[in-house]
Design a protein around this motif. Structure first.
Motif, PDB file in Angstrom:
ATOM      1  N   ARG A 367       0.893  -1.107  -0.076  1.00  0.00           N
ATOM      2  CA  ARG A 367      -0.052  -0.078  -0.032  1.00  0.00           C
ATOM      3  C   ARG A 367       0.942   1.025  -0.190  1.00  0.00           C
ATOM      4  O   ARG A 367       1.886   1.459   0.709  1.00  0.00           O
ATOM      5  CB  ARG A 367      -0.926  -0.033   1.248  1.00  0.00           C
ATOM      6  CG  ARG A 367      -1.859   1.098   1.265  1.00  0.00           C
ATOM      7  CD  ARG A 367      -2.525   1.519   2.470  1.00  0.00           C
ATOM      8  NE  ARG A 367      -1.782   2.034   3.329  1.00  0.00           N
ATOM      9  CZ  ARG A 367      -2.193   2.592   4.528  1.00  0.00           C
ATOM     10  NH1 ARG A 367      -3.414   2.638   4.693  1.00  0.00           N
ATOM     11  NH2 ARG A 367      -1.327   3.532   5.303  1.00  0.00           N
ATOM     12  N   ALA A 368       0.625   2.074  -0.878  1.00  0.00           N
ATOM     13  CA  ALA A 368       1.308   3.565  -1.114  1.00  0.00           C
ATOM     14  C   ALA A 368       0.347   4.503  -0.906  1.00  0.00           C
ATOM     15  O   ALA A 368      -0.579   4.500  -1.773  1.00  0.00           O
ATOM     16  CB  ALA A 368       2.197   3.497  -2.393  1.00  0.00           C
ATOM     17  N   GLN A 369       0.603   5.516  -0.217  1.00  0.00           N
ATOM     18  CA  GLN A 369      -0.221   6.573   0.063  1.00  0.00           C
ATOM     19  C   GLN A 369       0.285   7.870   0.232  1.00  0.00           C
ATOM     20  O   GLN A 369       1.470   7.976   0.818  1.00  0.00           O
ATOM     21  CB  GLN A 369      -1.054   6.412   1.353  1.00  0.00           C
ATOM     22  CG  GLN A 369      -2.257   7.427   1.628  1.00  0.00           C
ATOM     23  CD  GLN A 369      -3.092   7.004   2.719  1.00  0.00           C
ATOM     24  OE1 GLN A 369      -2.639   7.275   4.130  1.00  0.00           O
ATOM     25  NE2 GLN A 369      -4.200   6.236   2.710  1.00  0.00           N
ATOM     26  N   VAL A 370      -0.194   8.841  -0.770  1.00  0.00           N
ATOM     27  CA  VAL A 370       0.662  10.116  -0.776  1.00  0.00           C
ATOM     28  C   VAL A 370      -0.652  11.015  -0.607  1.00  0.00           C
ATOM     29  O   VAL A 370      -1.574  10.993  -1.124  1.00  0.00           O
ATOM     30  CB  VAL A 370       0.980  10.312  -2.350  1.00  0.00           C
ATOM     31  CG1 VAL A 370       1.711  11.770  -2.297  1.00  0.00           C
ATOM     32  CG2 VAL A 370       2.128   9.216  -2.591  1.00  0.00           C
ATOM     33  N   THR A 371      -0.160  11.898   0.284  1.00  0.00           N
ATOM     34  CA  THR A 371      -1.097  13.095   0.700  1.00  0.00           C
ATOM     35  C   THR A 371      -0.455  14.302   0.483  1.00  0.00           C
ATOM     36  O   THR A 371       0.648  14.276   0.885  1.00  0.00           O
ATOM     37  CB  THR A 371      -1.473  12.830   2.179  1.00  0.00           C
ATOM     38  OG1 THR A 371      -2.025  11.713   2.468  1.00  0.00           O
ATOM     39  CG2 THR A 371      -2.656  14.101   2.703  1.00  0.00           C
ATOM     40  N   LEU A 372      -1.050  15.263  -0.205  1.00  0.00           N
ATOM     41  CA  LEU A 372      -0.476  16.528  -0.432  1.00  0.00           C
ATOM     42  C   LEU A 372      -1.362  17.887   0.025  1.00  0.00           C
ATOM     43  O   LEU A 372      -2.579  17.641  -0.103  1.00  0.00           O
ATOM     44  CB  LEU A 372      -0.302  16.633  -1.870  1.00  0.00           C
ATOM     45  CG  LEU A 372       0.218  18.006  -2.696  1.00  0.00           C
ATOM     46  CD1 LEU A 372       1.394  17.698  -3.864  1.00  0.00           C
ATOM     47  CD2 LEU A 372      -0.795  18.923  -3.030  1.00  0.00           C
ATOM     48  N   ARG A 373      -0.713  18.869   0.629  1.00  0.00           N
ATOM     49  CA  ARG A 373      -1.547  20.253   0.800  1.00  0.00           C
ATOM     50  C   ARG A 373      -0.776  21.336   0.070  1.00  0.00           C
ATOM     51  O   ARG A 373       0.417  21.537   0.403  1.00  0.00           O
ATOM     52  CB  ARG A 373      -1.808  20.424   2.269  1.00  0.00           C
ATOM     53  CG  ARG A 373      -3.020  19.418   2.891  1.00  0.00           C
ATOM     54  CD  ARG A 373      -3.323  20.025   4.242  1.00  0.00           C
ATOM     55  NE  ARG A 373      -4.448  19.376   4.627  1.00  0.00           N
ATOM     56  CZ  ARG A 373      -5.735  19.488   4.549  1.00  0.00           C
ATOM     57  NH1 ARG A 373      -6.080  20.816   3.927  1.00  0.00           N
ATOM     58  NH2 ARG A 373      -6.970  18.858   4.777  1.00  0.00           N
ATOM     59  N   ASN A 374      -1.405  22.147  -0.510  1.00  0.00           N
ATOM     60  CA  ASN A 374      -0.984  23.544  -0.906  1.00  0.00           C
ATOM     61  C   ASN A 374      -1.429  24.660  -0.384  1.00  0.00           C
ATOM     62  O   ASN A 374      -2.788  24.673  -0.077  1.00  0.00           O
ATOM     63  CB  ASN A 374      -1.238  23.506  -2.608  1.00  0.00           C
ATOM     64  CG  ASN A 374      -0.546  22.481  -3.213  1.00  0.00           C
ATOM     65  OD1 ASN A 374       0.393  21.809  -3.003  1.00  0.00           O
ATOM     66  ND2 ASN A 374      -1.336  22.016  -4.338  1.00  0.00           N
ATOM     67  N   SER A 375      -0.593  25.592  -0.099  1.00  0.00           N
ATOM     68  CA  SER A 375      -1.303  26.723   0.430  1.00  0.00           C
ATOM     69  C   SER A 375      -0.206  27.817   0.183  1.00  0.00           C
ATOM     70  O   SER A 375       0.756  27.657  -0.799  1.00  0.00           O
ATOM     71  CB  SER A 375      -1.137  26.828   2.024  1.00  0.00           C
ATOM     72  OG  SER A 375       0.122  26.477   2.581  1.00  0.00           O
ATOM     73  N   ASN A 376      -0.431  29.086   0.382  1.00  0.00           N
ATOM     74  CA  ASN A 376       0.268  30.468   0.053  1.00  0.00           C
ATOM     75  C   ASN A 376       0.602  30.441  -1.254  1.00  0.00           C
ATOM     76  O   ASN A 376       1.555  30.816  -1.975  1.00  0.00           O
ATOM     77  CB  ASN A 376       1.766  30.318   0.979  1.00  0.00           C
ATOM     78  CG  ASN A 376       1.537  30.476   2.268  1.00  0.00           C
ATOM     79  OD1 ASN A 376       0.816  30.714   2.931  1.00  0.00           O
ATOM     80  ND2 ASN A 376       2.662  29.507   2.980  1.00  0.00           N
TER      81      ASN A 376
END
Length: 848
Positions: A367-376
């Motif tokens: 299982r591979a899980q990638v979580t991304l958050r963008n801001s600014n």
């Protein structure tokens, strides 16, 4: 190492998991009346429930975030903080009226109402798609987790797994949301600043900080480029096709949405500050590369606000048990001076989860899980074009420890997606796992299997495909080689090898020394020398760096073998991104092991003295143009990640000179172009076009010997029914075209479609000629041993050499079998070598 463990598999014992419970009541803030069927969810996780008829809810979760949100049609979304450490708590919500009115939707008689919404989405794409922006940049937080899963009782008997289980305690267990037991292999966090400019299109990513715990992960610099930023989760669903795992999935909101999907308009709901249409979609054919899921489309702007997709278990895809993509988008504000209006939508939250498997029902999963958050986010403020030249730029302190920095990231950027208690536990398990001796050994074996080299401090020993060979000239050939890595020096690079043949009793060797002046503009100068046996037409340069094919060419009967002593000095640099210039000065000798003589003075006709050796001295200049090509740095090695289907063009001019010690003055120009492009539902096409021309009079080995492949092994970009050095030209054009139909045909045949076979076809053609002057260098005189000199064939310039192939790929997920027909130039072969017009060939490839 991940792929090694994927094949042999294992996981640790189980443990009961902690369950958190949140209860409460949702009411109207003005009337106090309960609100039934309101959506209650954890912020940052896809965990939620609906309230009952009395407005009450109970939410159970294995992991809490720091807040919850409640939404209901006609009400403003309300968020409230919760305590992520408490096992049970009660949280009530009082919602206020939103006062929003929906746009009128006109539905035509007999038409699916979802179609009207999707037509409006495509119509407004120019206003909402991120591609409309002149430039944008943002801070990006990425968390990547990889773990083993789906362990069977049969796998637990594996000796490596037994040793792992013996080293793990009962507390060393993690279970995912589906109840599968996991064994963590990697947990990483990365922070970067991503920059994009549309005209000219340029990208740059500055990796600011990375922290990684992982099995077989020692190089934070390389890992930060692979795992940091937007490399893995940059899908744009406004595009017609979404590239994932080397395949192209049809977008549910692309131009051909009606051809791929069935749609259902479910309802309107509130997503953040937007009232959205909820549209559900399913593939028309379950075997096609298409998604199952939901999309939420803004009722005012018809922009894509949110999308959740997954790949069905019947899709024609290998090694994938399941794959989901969840993406949230928000409007952006124009950052140009004097402009404060909206300027398109950008993703602010992306989550990709892939559950992979090996070959067979008993294989281990991953299982591979990638979580991304963008801001600014800043939009429409492009930097100068030169600013974007370096595509991925790791900071010098990318891997240094700085806990204060990460606390700030968790507070200001990552939010609920930062490392949780479960993530911290994963890191502890990984540390314990890496201390197991059997795992250390498996790490070393896996590194050799993947890279071809065994790392010992500042040296890499290998590559292993060249260790042994058995052939008619050398007998048993053994070779030992090495290269230095960045632990030895970040500027100096040394390579070398020594080989020995038991039959000829000769040592062969090669050595190279390079100096790396600049990584950003990839500027390298070097010198190399080699004394070894080569095969005519099969030098590493001519076969395009195909290491396996080159290694296999040293087995068996060596037709066209010759001893070559080579010396080269070179300089290469990339002054502009995508343009690599190489200058070279060199010499080489040709001393054949086969019967070959040529006329040293062809003007004397049959009275000319004969020679077999050739001394070649030359200088060359080469330009390689690869627009949009991506690279990553692995120590002192630069690894290409491809060009996103843009063509790669190489042009080289070579001048041979007697003044440099050669036997001939000559000129040569060669051109090479290759590209992969998509043909929608028809699949993918790859081509290689090459051409060469020399106006000089030269013996055949200095012309263009065309690459044949009479072996049973199928090798692309060669002529698979041509014998070695069967044809030689002084001017030629060659084209190799391969088309993968994917599941276009077999997905539609009952019974066969379950096999996941894929149709593949190829066409290979060669136009060439050889001048009378060059042909006159050949001789018919008998050699001292009573035999005649080897002759080289010449093509008719009006009749191209043609091959046609067709076959089945993905047999047992590995094997490709292809029929190859030679269409012309049949009859008796040259030099007593027969010509077979048809053959079945096979190859093995691991691909999704």
């Amino acid at each position: 190492m991940v792929f090694w463990l994927l094949l042999i598999g294992g996981v640790s014992p189980t443990q009961a998991q902690t369950i958190y419970k949140v209860t409460g009541l949702v009411t109207d803030a003005n009337t106090g009346e309960p609100i039934p069927f309101a959506s209650v969810a954890l912020v940052g996780r896809r965990v939620g429930v609906l309230t009952d008829e009395q407005g009450r809810y109970t939410l159970n979760a294995k992991l809490l975030t720091d807040s919850m949100a409640v939404s209901s049609l006609g009400y403003k979304t309300l968020r409230r903080a919760i305590d992520p450490e408490r096992l049970t708590q009660a949280v009530d919500f009082k919602l206020e009226s939103a006062g929003n009115a929906l746009q009128e939707v006109t539905v035509r008689a007999g038409e699916n109402p979802a179609w009207r919404v999707l037509r409006q989405l495509r119509k407004n794409r120019g206003l909402n798609d991120r591609k409309r922006l002149a430039a944008y940049e943002y801070d990006s937080y990425v968390k990547t987790e990889i773990a083993l899963s789906h362990v069977t009782e049969r796998m637990r008997k594996n000796p490596l797994i037994k040793r792992i289980n013996e080293a793990m305690s009962k507390q060393d267990s993690i279970v995912d949301d589906d109840g599968h037991r996991l064994l963590p292999l990697l947990a990483s966090e990365s922070v970067s600043r991503y920059y994009f400019r549309s005209s000219p299109e340029r990208k740059r990513e500055d990796i600011r900080k990375t922290r990684i715990k992982g099995v077989a992960v020692d190089d934070a610099g390389l890992s930060s480029q692979l795992l940091g930023g937007t490399n893995l989760v940059s899908q744009n669903f406004y595009d017609n096709y979404i590239p994932i795992l080397g395949k192209d999935f049809a977008s549910p909101v692309g131009d051909n949405w009606r051809g791929w999907y069935e749609f259902f308009l479910a309802d309107t709901t509130q997503i953040g500050d937007h009232i959205c249409y909820e549209i559900q979609f399913d593939p028309k054919r379950k075997e096609d590369l298409a998604f199952i899921g939901k999309a939420w489309i803004d009722t005012t702007t018809f922009a894509l606000c949110q999308i959740e997709t997954r790949i069905g278990d019947q899709a024609n895809l290998n090694y994938v048990r399941g794959l989901t993509i969840e993406q949230e988008l928000e409007t952006t504000t124009d950052s140009t001076a004097g402009n404060s209006g909206t300027a398109g939508w950008l993703p602010v939250s992306i989550k990709l989860t892939a559950n992979l498997t090996g070959v067979g029902k008993q294989s281990l999963g991953m299982r591979a899980q990638v979580t991304l958050r963008n801001s600014n986010i800043i939009v429409n403020r492009p930097h100068p074009a030169l600013f974007y030249e370096q595509p991925i730029e790791p900071s010098d302190t990318v891997a240094t420890t700085n806990e204060a920095y990460w606390h700030a990231v968790q507070r200001n950027l990552a939010g609920p997606d930062s490392l949780s208690k479960e993530d911290q536990k994963s890191r502890q398990i990984i540390d314990k796992l890496r201390a197991v001796p059997a795992v250390k050994m498996a790490e070393a074996v896996g590194e050799v299997a993947i890279t071809g080299f065994y790392k010992v401090g500042g040296l890499d020993l290998g590559p292993y495909p060249y260790l042994f060979a058995v052939n008619s000239i050398e007998g048993l050939r053994t070779r030992i080689g090495f290269r230095t890595n960045d632990q030895f020096s970040r500027s100096w690079i040394f390579r070398g090898y020594v080989a020995y043949g038991t039959l000829d009793g000769q040592f062969k060797y090669g050595a190279e020394a390079d100096y790396l002046f600049s990584r950003q503009h990839w500027t390298v100068a070097g010198v190399r020398v080699a004394d070894d046996i080569e095969r005519l037409g099969l030098t590493p340069e001519l076969i395009g760096g195909n290491r396996i094919f080159y290694a296999l060419s040293r087995f068996g009967r060596v037709r066209g073998g010759y001893e070559s002593f080579q010396k080269e000095v070179f300089f290469k640099t990339e002054p502009v991104k995508g343009v690599l210039i190489t200058a070279m000065l060199g010499s080489r000798t040709f001393d054949p092991y086969f019967n070959f003589l040529y006329k040293a003075q062809p003007e004397l006709g049959d009275q000319s003295p004969l020679r077999s050796e050739i001394n070649d001295a030359f200088w060359s200049i080469e330009a390689r143009l690869a627009r949009k090509e991506k690279y990553i740095m692995d120590g002192n090695e630069r690894i290409t990640l491809g060009t996103k289907r843009a063509p790669i063009l190489t042009i080289r001019y070579t001048h041979g000179a007697k003044s440099l010690g050669g036997d001939y003055n000559y000129d040569r120009i060669t051109i090479r172009a290759q590209q992969t492009f998509r043909l929608g539902t028809l699949g993918r096409t790859t081509y290689l076009l090459s051409a060469g021309y020399t106006p000089s009079t030269l013996p055949a080995p200095l012309l263009f010997p065309h690459i044949g492949n009479p072996t049973p092994l199928l090798t692309t970009n060669t002529f698979n029914r041509m014998n070695y050095y069967e044809f030689v030209s002084d001017q030629f054009v060659a084209i190799h075209v391969q088309h993968r139909f994917e599941g276009l045909l077999f997905n539609r045949i009952p019974g066969i479609r379950k096999l996941n076979w894929r149709l593949i076809g190829n066409v290979d053609a060669l136009w060439g000629t050889q001048s009378k002057a060059n042909q006159s260098l050949e001789t018919n005189r008998l050699l001292p041993n009573g035999q005649r000199s080897v002759r080289f064939g010449t093509l008719d310039p009006k009749i191209p050499y043609m091959e046609l192939g067709y076959g089945i790929d993905n047999i047992f997920k590995l094997i490709r079998i292809q029929a190859i027909h030679r269409l012309n130039y049949l009859g008796d072969g040259l030099n007593g070598i027969p010509i077979n017009s048809f053959a079945l060939k096979a190859s093995a490839t691991i691909s999704f």
